[in-house]
Scaffold this motif. Structure first.
Motif, PDB file in Angstrom:
ATOM      1  N   VAL A  28       9.662  17.166   6.033  1.00 54.63           N
ATOM      2  CA  VAL A  28      10.425  16.901   7.251  1.00 54.63           C
ATOM      3  C   VAL A  28      11.398  15.754   7.019  1.00 54.63           C
ATOM      4  N   PHE A  29      10.937  14.723   6.311  1.00 52.51           N
ATOM      5  CA  PHE A  29      11.838  13.597   6.069  1.00 52.51           C
ATOM      6  C   PHE A  29      13.003  14.032   5.196  1.00 52.51           C
ATOM      7  N   GLY A  30      12.709  14.882   4.223  1.00 54.58           N
ATOM      8  CA  GLY A  30      13.769  15.353   3.344  1.00 54.58           C
ATOM      9  C   GLY A  30      14.870  16.053   4.110  1.00 54.58           C
ATOM     10  N   ILE A  31      14.496  16.811   5.128  1.00 54.21           N
ATOM     11  CA  ILE A  31      15.503  17.579   5.863  1.00 54.21           C
ATOM     12  C   ILE A  31      16.156  16.768   6.970  1.00 54.21           C
ATOM     13  N   LEU A  32      15.352  16.061   7.756  1.00 51.93           N
ATOM     14  CA  LEU A  32      15.891  15.419   8.960  1.00 51.93           C
ATOM     15  C   LEU A  32      15.951  13.901   8.885  1.00 51.93           C
ATOM     16  N   GLN A  33      15.474  13.313   7.787  1.00 52.38           N
ATOM     17  CA  GLN A  33      15.348  11.845   7.703  1.00 52.38           C
ATOM     18  C   GLN A  33      14.576  11.302   8.908  1.00 52.38           C
ATOM     19  N   LEU A  34      13.541  12.040   9.288  1.00 52.88           N
ATOM     20  CA  LEU A  34      12.753  11.670  10.461  1.00 52.88           C
ATOM     21  C   LEU A  34      11.309  11.482  10.023  1.00 52.88           C
ATOM     22  N   ILE A  35      10.715  10.368  10.439  1.00 52.87           N
ATOM     23  CA  ILE A  35       9.286  10.202  10.208  1.00 52.87           C
ATOM     24  C   ILE A  35       8.578  10.891  11.355  1.00 52.87           C
ATOM     25  N   ASN A  36       7.944  11.994  11.040  1.00 49.81           N
ATOM     26  CA  ASN A  36       7.277  12.760  12.082  1.00 49.81           C
ATOM     27  C   ASN A  36       5.905  12.138  12.359  1.00 49.81           C
ATOM     28  N   PHE A  37       5.908  11.132  13.232  1.00 44.09           N
ATOM     29  CA  PHE A  37       4.677  10.405  13.508  1.00 44.09           C
ATOM     30  C   PHE A  37       3.558  11.322  13.971  1.00 44.09           C
ATOM     31  N   ALA A  38       3.939  12.430  14.620  1.00 41.46           N
ATOM     32  CA  ALA A  38       2.928  13.306  15.198  1.00 41.46           C
ATOM     33  C   ALA A  38       2.189  14.102  14.129  1.00 41.46           C
ATOM     34  N   HIS A  39       2.618  13.974  12.880  1.00 40.62           N
ATOM     35  CA  HIS A  39       2.044  14.832  11.853  1.00 40.62           C
ATOM     36  C   HIS A  39       0.541  14.602  11.668  1.00 40.62           C
ATOM     37  N   GLY A  40       0.130  13.341  11.688  1.00 42.02           N
ATOM     38  CA  GLY A  40      -1.295  13.050  11.567  1.00 42.02           C
ATOM     39  C   GLY A  40      -2.099  13.690  12.683  1.00 42.02           C
ATOM     40  N   ASP A  41      -1.482  13.848  13.831  1.00 38.28           N
ATOM     41  CA  ASP A  41      -2.197  14.424  14.959  1.00 38.28           C
ATOM     42  C   ASP A  41      -2.207  15.946  14.891  1.00 38.28           C
ATOM     43  N   VAL A  42      -1.199  16.516  14.202  1.00 39.38           N
ATOM     44  CA  VAL A  42      -1.239  17.954  13.943  1.00 39.38           C
ATOM     45  C   VAL A  42      -2.460  18.256  13.078  1.00 39.38           C
ATOM     46  N   TYR A  43      -2.698  17.372  12.135  1.00 34.12           N
ATOM     47  CA  TYR A  43      -3.887  17.507  11.273  1.00 34.12           C
ATOM     48  C   TYR A  43      -5.167  17.487  12.107  1.00 34.12           C
ATOM     49  N   MET A  44      -5.194  16.580  13.098  1.00 33.56           N
ATOM     50  CA  MET A  44      -6.352  16.520  13.995  1.00 33.56           C
ATOM     51  C   MET A  44      -6.493  17.823  14.769  1.00 33.56           C
ATOM     52  N   VAL A  45      -5.383  18.329  15.307  1.00 38.06           N
ATOM     53  CA  VAL A  45      -5.445  19.580  16.067  1.00 38.06           C
ATOM     54  C   VAL A  45      -5.896  20.721  15.160  1.00 38.06           C
ATOM     55  N   GLY A  46      -5.469  20.689  13.900  1.00 42.07           N
ATOM     56  CA  GLY A  46      -5.930  21.694  12.944  1.00 42.07           C
ATOM     57  C   GLY A  46      -7.448  21.680  12.832  1.00 42.07           C
ATOM     58  N   ALA A  47      -8.017  20.477  12.705  1.00 40.67           N
ATOM     59  CA  ALA A  47      -9.468  20.368  12.596  1.00 40.67           C
ATOM     60  C   ALA A  47     -10.139  20.938  13.849  1.00 40.67           C
ATOM     61  N   PHE A  48      -9.569  20.623  15.019  1.00 41.12           N
ATOM     62  CA  PHE A  48     -10.195  21.100  16.251  1.00 41.12           C
ATOM     63  C   PHE A  48     -10.025  22.612  16.410  1.00 41.12           C
ATOM     64  N   THR A  49      -8.869  23.140  15.979  1.00 39.85           N
ATOM     65  CA  THR A  49      -8.692  24.593  16.039  1.00 39.85           C
ATOM     66  C   THR A  49      -9.746  25.277  15.179  1.00 39.85           C
ATOM     67  N   GLY A  50      -9.955  24.714  13.985  1.00 40.67           N
ATOM     68  CA  GLY A  50     -10.999  25.252  13.123  1.00 40.67           C
ATOM     69  C   GLY A  50     -12.357  25.196  13.800  1.00 40.67           C
ATOM     70  N   PHE A  51     -12.634  24.054  14.416  1.00 46.10           N
ATOM     71  CA  PHE A  51     -13.898  23.846  15.111  1.00 46.10           C
ATOM     72  C   PHE A  51     -14.117  24.913  16.185  1.00 46.10           C
ATOM     73  N   TYR A  52     -13.074  25.155  16.998  1.00 50.22           N
ATOM     74  CA  TYR A  52     -13.227  26.133  18.073  1.00 50.22           C
ATOM     75  C   TYR A  52     -13.244  27.553  17.520  1.00 50.22           C
ATOM     76  N   ALA A  53     -12.526  27.781  16.428  1.00 46.88           N
ATOM     77  CA  ALA A  53     -12.557  29.117  15.812  1.00 46.88           C
ATOM     78  C   ALA A  53     -13.963  29.431  15.345  1.00 46.88           C
ATOM     79  N   ILE A  54     -14.617  28.444  14.724  1.00 46.64           N
ATOM     80  CA  ILE A  54     -15.972  28.672  14.228  1.00 46.64           C
ATOM     81  C   ILE A  54     -16.906  29.021  15.378  1.00 46.64           C
ATOM     82  N   HIS A  55     -16.731  28.295  16.508  1.00 51.31           N
ATOM     83  CA  HIS A  55     -17.598  28.571  17.641  1.00 51.31           C
ATOM     84  C   HIS A  55     -17.282  29.916  18.270  1.00 51.31           C
TER      85      HIS A  55
END
Lengths: 300, 334
Positions: A28-55
């Motif tokens: 993202v930085f390479g393309i937009l020169q933007l620090i996508n602060f939300a990226h760490g939280d996308v990772y969190m949502v990924g973990a939770f999506t996995g969690f709910y998928a398993i259930h």
């Protein structure tokens, strides 16, 4: 010696998690020169999506490679969609505004995901169920290896190779590289830059989602704030390797993972969280382009 | 604006500030003691937030840098001044006269402010090379490093926090510092000297070409901003009487950033209004939070940030001040 190998394994598995997240930052930085602060939280949502998928699919009752694959795919799709939405709703309307505004928006999106996450998922940590059945650790004489850590490493390497292939060997990858080289010229050459940017966000987010599931399997406690520190550290890793450089991000992440592990093992474990930022300041002072970044590095 | 009106304005504003200062101390001695302590504490925290927001505005709004570690400076100042009063004077404090206590408090506040300014100098130095986003991350990182260091300092309690800080702070103290802070920053940015700050914000390259030492200006902004953040930390410590490293985490920095963004980056009046508004909002949301057991505050804050950037990126006041409204009415050019 045994201890050293143990630390190396831990360091590599944590490093590959950082690498999966750092790739999203660096693309993202390479393309937009933007620090996508939300990226760490996308990772969190990924973990939770996995969690709910398993259930939802009751995968924990039939532990197998197939369930792992299914969890990974669902989490990757979920976080990919989230990445697309973030780009579409928050960043695209601000494409023409000053960078500081976009940065503030990114901070806002990040906080929103964290605290809306607390509303939806609950603030207390959740236990991530196991979808693979391993009986204990693999032991070679004294050495004990947690197979999940090897799994993390293998899956991440696979995903990174796939990404590398995509960026350097496909037409789409060429479009991404062109867009990161110069957005305006790329669009003049007929590249649909808006779509390329969206796709970059989706790709980065899928990798982060996969990282979320892999972390959930190995360190089975997930909570809505779990993405904050890994996210920031992954950014440091991306800067360390030369931001905008895909291979550099992986290198930086592995270095960061290993040095953190050695600090915890041999030095001062309580300073673990300060190490990444100390490294960041050092690298920005002495080699702001990062390890692999050149003045005009090939960026995506 | 002609030179003569400028001098007149200086004169006027000094008198205004003098009157405000007198009013603060009259109300402190006359009726503040009779107030509901809960409302009083809200007013005091609002004052502390004003100092933080206005001082951050100097860095983020007027100089155009993006600092995300203001809570770190606040924690340095808070811990330093609290350490002085708690460790050196806690036993003897009751036997001292009021004036002596006030002097000790003033000294500790100034020491805390200077400690924070020193740290600000160290943060300002990397900004020699960094711009925009990188600077944001570095300041964020510094904030985190400060937190981790404090967490590991046993002399200030580490993770247990620092209890039993003497409650020396009062309404008068906080609002005196609010006045000092706004006055100093107001005068800085309205002076020819302060145009350097604005020039760096508007166009760093052009400013450099005009002979502005941009690095020096940035470092100055950091040092001054950090000083007042440190003082605010000291005031905060002696109001709450307990410090914990978690108080000064990233969310605290974000809260201050939101005040600056909401009020308008480059408007002191805006920062003041936003600081008052957000402090009040927090208290208004408290019943809701107790009822639902969920912290809505940060969700609202984050939505505010996103929506502000999408709909009104200049903030409530933009770069205007309250005085510019009056001047417009008289027909003077702004």
């Amino acid at each position: 010696m045994i201890e050293l190998i143990q630390h190396l394994i831990n360091g590599f598995s944590m490093g590959s998690i950082y690498a999966l997240i750092a790739l999203g930052y660096t693309m993202v930085f390479g393309i937009l020169q933007l620090i996508n602060f939300a990226h760490g939280d996308v990772y969190m949502v990924g973990a939770f999506t996995g969690f709910y998928a398993i259930h939802f699919f009751k995968l924990a009752e039939h532990p197998s490679w197939l369930s792992l694959a299914l969890t990974l795919v669902v989490a990757m799709i979920g976080s990919g969609c989230l990445g697309w939405c973030i780009e579409r709703l928050a960043y695209r309307p601000l494409r023409k505004s000053p960078r500081i505004n976009v940065l503030i928006t990114a901070v806002g999106v990040s906080l929103f995901l964290e605290f809306a996450g607390q509303l939806f998922f609950g603030a207390d940590p959740k236990f991530f169920p196991q979808v693979l059945s391993f009986e204990g650790d693999w032991s070679f004489n004294e050495l004990k290896i947690n197979p999940l850590q090897v799994l993390i490493f293998v899956v991440s390497i696979f995903l990174m190779l796939a990404l590398d292939w995509m960026i350097y060997r496909t037409r789409l990858g060429r479009a991404m590289r062109a867009t990161s080289f110069n957005l305006e010229y790329a669009s003049l050459m007929g590249i649909p830059t808006d779509q390329v940017i969206s796709l970059t966000f989706v790709l980065g987010s899928t990798l982060a989602g996969a990282a979320g599931v892999l972390v959930g399997l190995t360190y089975p406690k997930i909570d809505p704030l779990m993405g904050v520190l890994p996210g920031l550290k992954a950014f440091v890793a991306a800067v360390l390797g030369g931001i905008g450089n895909v291979r550099g991000a992986v290198l930086g992440a592995l270095i960061l993972g290993l040095s953190e592990e050695f600090l915890v093992g041999y030095g001062a474990p309580t300073f673990r969280d300060a190490l990444a930022f100390g490294l960041l300041i050092m690298i920005l002072l002495f080699k702001p382009t990062g390890l692999l970044g050149l003045k005009r590095a090939e960026k995506v | 604006m002609t030179p003569s009106t400028k001098i007149k304005l200086n004169y006027q504003s000094s008198i205004l500030w003098g009157i405000a200062l007198t009013l603060v101390w009259i109300s402190q001695s006359a009726w503040i003691g009779l107030m509901n302590p809960y409302y009083l504490s809200i007013i005091i925290y609002a004052g502390i937030n004003i100092i933080l927001a206005v001082s951050l505005n100097l860095v983020n709004g007027f100089t155009g840098q993006f600092s995300m570690g203001h809570a770190g400076f606040m924690s340095v100042g808070g811990y330093f001044s609290a350490y002085i009063t708690t460790h050196y004077f806690a036993q003897s404090l009751d036997s001292l006269s009021q004036i002596q206590q006030a002097l000790i408090f003033l000294g500790s506040l100034l020491a805390g402010g200077c400690a924070a300014a020193l740290v600000g100098y160290c943060v300002g130095l990397p900004s020699l090379r960094l711009k925009g986003d990188y600077l944001a991350i570095v300041t964020l990182g510094f904030g985190e490093i400060i937190r981790v260091v404090v967490l590991n300092l046993d002399s200030v309690g580490g993770a247990r926090g620092l209890p039993n800080i003497p409650g020396l702070c009062s309404f008068g103290w906080v609002y005196t510092w609010v006045l000092i802070c706004t006055f100093v920053i107001w005068r800085i940015i309205r002076s020819s000297y302060g145009r350097e700050f604005l020039a760096v914000r508007e166009d760093e390259i052009a400013a450099e070409a005009m002979g502005v030492n941009t690095t020096q200006v940035k470092v100055k902004a950091f040092v001054i901003g950090a000083f007042f953040a440190g003082v605010a930390g000291g005031l905060f410590a002696h109001t709450l009487r307990y410090l914990n490293p978690q108080t000064f985490d990233f969310n605290r920095s974000v809260e201050i950033i939101i005040m600056v963004v909401l009020g308008g980056m480059g408007s002191i009046t805006g920062s003041i209004l936003a600081a008052i508004f957000l402090t009040t909002l927090r208290e208004l949301l408290r019943p809701l939070q107790e009822w639902t057991q969920i912290d809505f505050r940060m969700v609202i804050y984050s939505l505010l940030l996103i929506l502000m950037m999408l709909l009104r990126p200049q903030g409530l006041m933009g770069t205007r001040e309250i005085t510019s409204f009056f001047r417009n009415r008289r027909g003077d050019p702004r």
